[in-house]
Scaffold this motif. Structure first.
Motif, mmCIF file in Angstrom:
data_model
loop_
_atom_site.group_PDB
_atom_site.id
_atom_site.type_symbol
_atom_site.label_atom_id
_atom_site.label_comp_id
_atom_site.label_asym_id
_atom_site.label_seq_id
_atom_site.Cartn_x
_atom_site.Cartn_y
_atom_site.Cartn_z
ATOM 1 N N VAL A 80 19.897 -38.760 9.285
ATOM 2 C CA VAL A 80 19.535 -40.177 9.271
ATOM 3 C C VAL A 80 18.186 -40.371 8.586
ATOM 4 N N ASP A 81 17.236 -39.470 8.857
ATOM 5 C CA ASP A 81 15.929 -39.548 8.188
ATOM 6 C C ASP A 81 16.086 -39.495 6.669
ATOM 7 N N LYS A 82 16.940 -38.587 6.191
ATOM 8 C CA LYS A 82 17.143 -38.441 4.745
ATOM 9 C C LYS A 82 17.802 -39.685 4.170
ATOM 10 N N ALA A 83 18.781 -40.227 4.876
ATOM 11 C CA ALA A 83 19.446 -41.443 4.406
ATOM 12 C C ALA A 83 18.465 -42.598 4.309
ATOM 13 N N LYS A 84 17.552 -42.685 5.258
ATOM 14 C CA LYS A 84 16.533 -43.735 5.216
ATOM 15 C C LYS A 84 15.611 -43.528 4.021
ATOM 16 N N GLU A 85 15.212 -42.285 3.790
ATOM 17 C CA GLU A 85 14.360 -41.966 2.636
ATOM 18 C C GLU A 85 15.040 -42.366 1.328
ATOM 19 N N LEU A 86 16.370 -42.206 1.276
ATOM 20 C CA LEU A 86 17.131 -42.510 0.062
ATOM 21 C C LEU A 86 17.517 -43.989 -0.023
ATOM 22 N N LYS A 87 17.075 -44.764 0.969
ATOM 23 C CA LYS A 87 17.304 -46.211 0.986
ATOM 24 C C LYS A 87 18.792 -46.573 0.998
ATOM 25 N N CYS A 88 19.557 -45.836 1.801
ATOM 26 C CA CYS A 88 20.970 -46.165 1.973
ATOM 27 C C CYS A 88 21.111 -47.334 2.946
ATOM 28 N N ASP A 89 22.243 -48.010 2.873
ATOM 29 C CA ASP A 89 22.471 -49.176 3.721
ATOM 30 C C ASP A 89 23.048 -48.787 5.082
ATOM 31 N N PHE A 150 31.051 -41.556 13.254
ATOM 32 C CA PHE A 150 30.377 -42.791 13.652
ATOM 33 C C PHE A 150 29.369 -43.226 12.599
ATOM 34 N N MET A 151 29.059 -44.510 12.605
ATOM 35 C CA MET A 151 28.197 -45.082 11.581
ATOM 36 C C MET A 151 27.071 -45.882 12.214
ATOM 37 N N VAL A 152 25.887 -45.775 11.624
ATOM 38 C CA VAL A 152 24.704 -46.516 12.074
ATOM 39 C C VAL A 152 23.970 -47.030 10.840
ATOM 40 N N LYS A 153 22.977 -47.870 11.064
ATOM 41 C CA LYS A 153 22.055 -48.239 9.994
ATOM 42 C C LYS A 153 20.864 -47.278 10.017
ATOM 43 N N THR A 154 20.094 -47.290 8.956
ATOM 44 C CA THR A 154 18.999 -46.325 8.858
ATOM 45 C C THR A 154 17.850 -46.627 9.808
ATOM 46 N N ASP A 155 17.827 -47.821 10.414
ATOM 47 C CA ASP A 155 16.810 -48.142 11.409
ATOM 48 C C ASP A 155 17.318 -47.890 12.832
ATOM 49 N N PHE A 156 18.377 -47.130 12.962
ATOM 50 C CA PHE A 156 19.030 -46.904 14.248
ATOM 51 C C PHE A 156 18.061 -46.397 15.317
ATOM 52 N N PHE A 157 17.136 -45.521 14.940
ATOM 53 C CA PHE A 157 16.242 -44.932 15.930
ATOM 54 C C PHE A 157 15.260 -45.945 16.524
ATOM 55 N N ASP A 158 15.174 -47.135 15.940
ATOM 56 C CA ASP A 158 14.317 -48.177 16.508
ATOM 57 C C ASP A 158 14.869 -48.705 17.830
ATOM 58 N N ASN A 159 16.129 -48.416 18.119
ATOM 59 C CA ASN A 159 16.759 -48.944 19.332
ATOM 60 C C ASN A 159 16.336 -48.183 20.586
ATOM 61 N N VAL A 160 16.738 -46.925 20.701
ATOM 62 C CA VAL A 160 16.395 -46.122 21.891
ATOM 63 C C VAL A 160 15.976 -44.702 21.500
ATOM 64 N N GLY A 161 15.444 -44.553 20.290
ATOM 65 C CA GLY A 161 14.932 -43.261 19.889
ATOM 66 C C GLY A 161 15.950 -42.366 19.205
ATOM 67 N N ARG A 162 15.539 -41.119 18.996
ATOM 68 C CA ARG A 162 16.318 -40.133 18.256
ATOM 69 C C ARG A 162 17.287 -39.403 19.195
ATOM 70 N N PHE A 163 18.246 -38.707 18.609
ATOM 71 C CA PHE A 163 19.154 -37.884 19.405
ATOM 72 C C PHE A 163 18.363 -36.762 20.067
ATOM 73 N N ASP A 164 18.685 -36.483 21.313
ATOM 74 C CA ASP A 164 17.960 -35.513 22.124
ATOM 75 C C ASP A 164 18.313 -34.097 21.674
ATOM 76 N N GLU A 165 17.327 -33.374 21.162
ATOM 77 C CA GLU A 165 17.559 -32.041 20.600
ATOM 78 C C GLU A 165 17.558 -30.939 21.649
ATOM 79 N N ASN A 166 17.515 -31.309 22.927
ATOM 80 C CA ASN A 166 17.647 -30.321 23.991
ATOM 81 C C ASN A 166 19.100 -29.910 24.225
ATOM 82 N N PHE A 167 20.053 -30.646 23.662
ATOM 83 C CA PHE A 167 21.461 -30.264 23.764
ATOM 84 C C PHE A 167 21.759 -29.260 22.661
ATOM 85 N N VAL A 168 21.754 -27.968 23.017
ATOM 86 C CA VAL A 168 21.843 -26.886 22.040
ATOM 87 C C VAL A 168 23.058 -26.007 22.354
ATOM 88 N N PRO A 169 23.846 -25.617 21.334
ATOM 89 C CA PRO A 169 23.776 -26.119 19.964
ATOM 90 C C PRO A 169 24.523 -27.440 19.784
#
Length: 263
Positions: A80-89, A150-169
């Motif tokens: 998602v970070d990369k998509a935002k950097e690339l200015k995707c919709d 699933f699909m989101v917009k590039t500002d998705f993390f403004d809602n409730v934050g990023r995906f929790d990286e404690n769920f491994v793998p």
């Protein structure tokens, strides 16, 4: 519009490549430009270099290589970070063991445009790969998102934050995000007008070593989810609001975006 397609990539054998090729070969849009973002979590050196094959070539390909502890949630975050950097919709995040109906991406984008009250829009699963192109479509939708596609917009993390990286793998990072969205009264829809086929858990089922690791990692993820939300995952959003902690780890000073850093 420019639609980023993010795919966490984990390859240890030829079987994994077969499913990856089926996924990339099904990515198509008649109405939009596709930007493909493979997030290469791990690729066995014997399989390098990876050749991503498409029936319809994307506008561009941008390979992302996360560092540190690898997980599906981290791959989603970095994608998602990369998509935002690339200015995707929009950002369509896919498993690498699915096949997408040829009109599904365009139909999902149209649905998202007509339902801006939601923050996640997902395709609906069809049971047979042989008839995916004939899979019936309807305009029904509900709050039971399917996180294999699933699909989101590039500002998705403004809602409730990023995906929790404690769920491994992998596993339960989707339920954790859905919990946060439900508690924040955000909507996540599954749409019957966009269809895909899902082989299901082929990364671990095609690798005996990963399958054995999952017998330990999955229960650990389950326990972590319970420690964070007070009970095992539930499916109905109203029920989530009733039984889950109102704050992560039941700590009232923590907002819904908070998750503990990996130890």
């Amino acid at each position: 519009m420019r639609i980023a397609v993010v795919a966490p990539v984990y390859l240890t054998n030829e079987e994994h490549i077969k499913y990856l090729d089926l996924t990339t070969g099904s990515l198509f849009s008649a109405d939009h430009d596709i930007v493909f973002i493979p997030v290469e979590n791990y690729i066995d050196p014997s399989l390098l270099p990876v050749s991503y094959g498409f029936i319809s070539q994307p506008e561009s390909i941008h390979i992302v290589k996360p560092d540190g502890q690898q997980s599906v949630s981290k791959a989603w975050n970095w994608g998602v970070d990369k998509a935002k950097e690339l200015k995707c919709d929009y950002v369509l995040i896919v498993n690498t063991d699915i096949v997408v109906k040829s009109n599904a991406i365009d139909r999902l984008v149209s649905f998202a445009e007509s339902h801006p009250e939601a923050v996640i829009w997902t395709m609906a699963e069809w049971a047979e790969i042989s008839s995916i192109e004939e899979a019936p479509e309807d305009e029904n939708f509900s709050e039971h998102p399917h996180f294999s596609c699933f699909m989101v917009k590039t500002d998705f993390f403004d809602n409730v934050g990023r995906f929790d990286e404690n769920f491994v793998p992998a596993y339960l990072e989707d339920g954790d995000m859905h919990a946060r969205l439900a508690l924040a009264n955000k909507k996540a829809y599954i749409y019957g007008g966009a269809r895909f086929f899902h082989f299901g858990s082929r990364t671990i089922k095609s690798d005996q070593n990963e399958w054995e690791k999952n017998t330990h990692s999955f229960p650990k993820n389950q326990q972590y989810f319970i420690s964070k939300w007070g009970c095992p995952p539930v499916n109905e959003v109203d029920r989530m609001r009733e039984v889950y902690f109102k704050h992560p780890y039941n700590e009232e000073d923590k907002d819904l975006a908070y998750w503990k850093k990996n130890e």
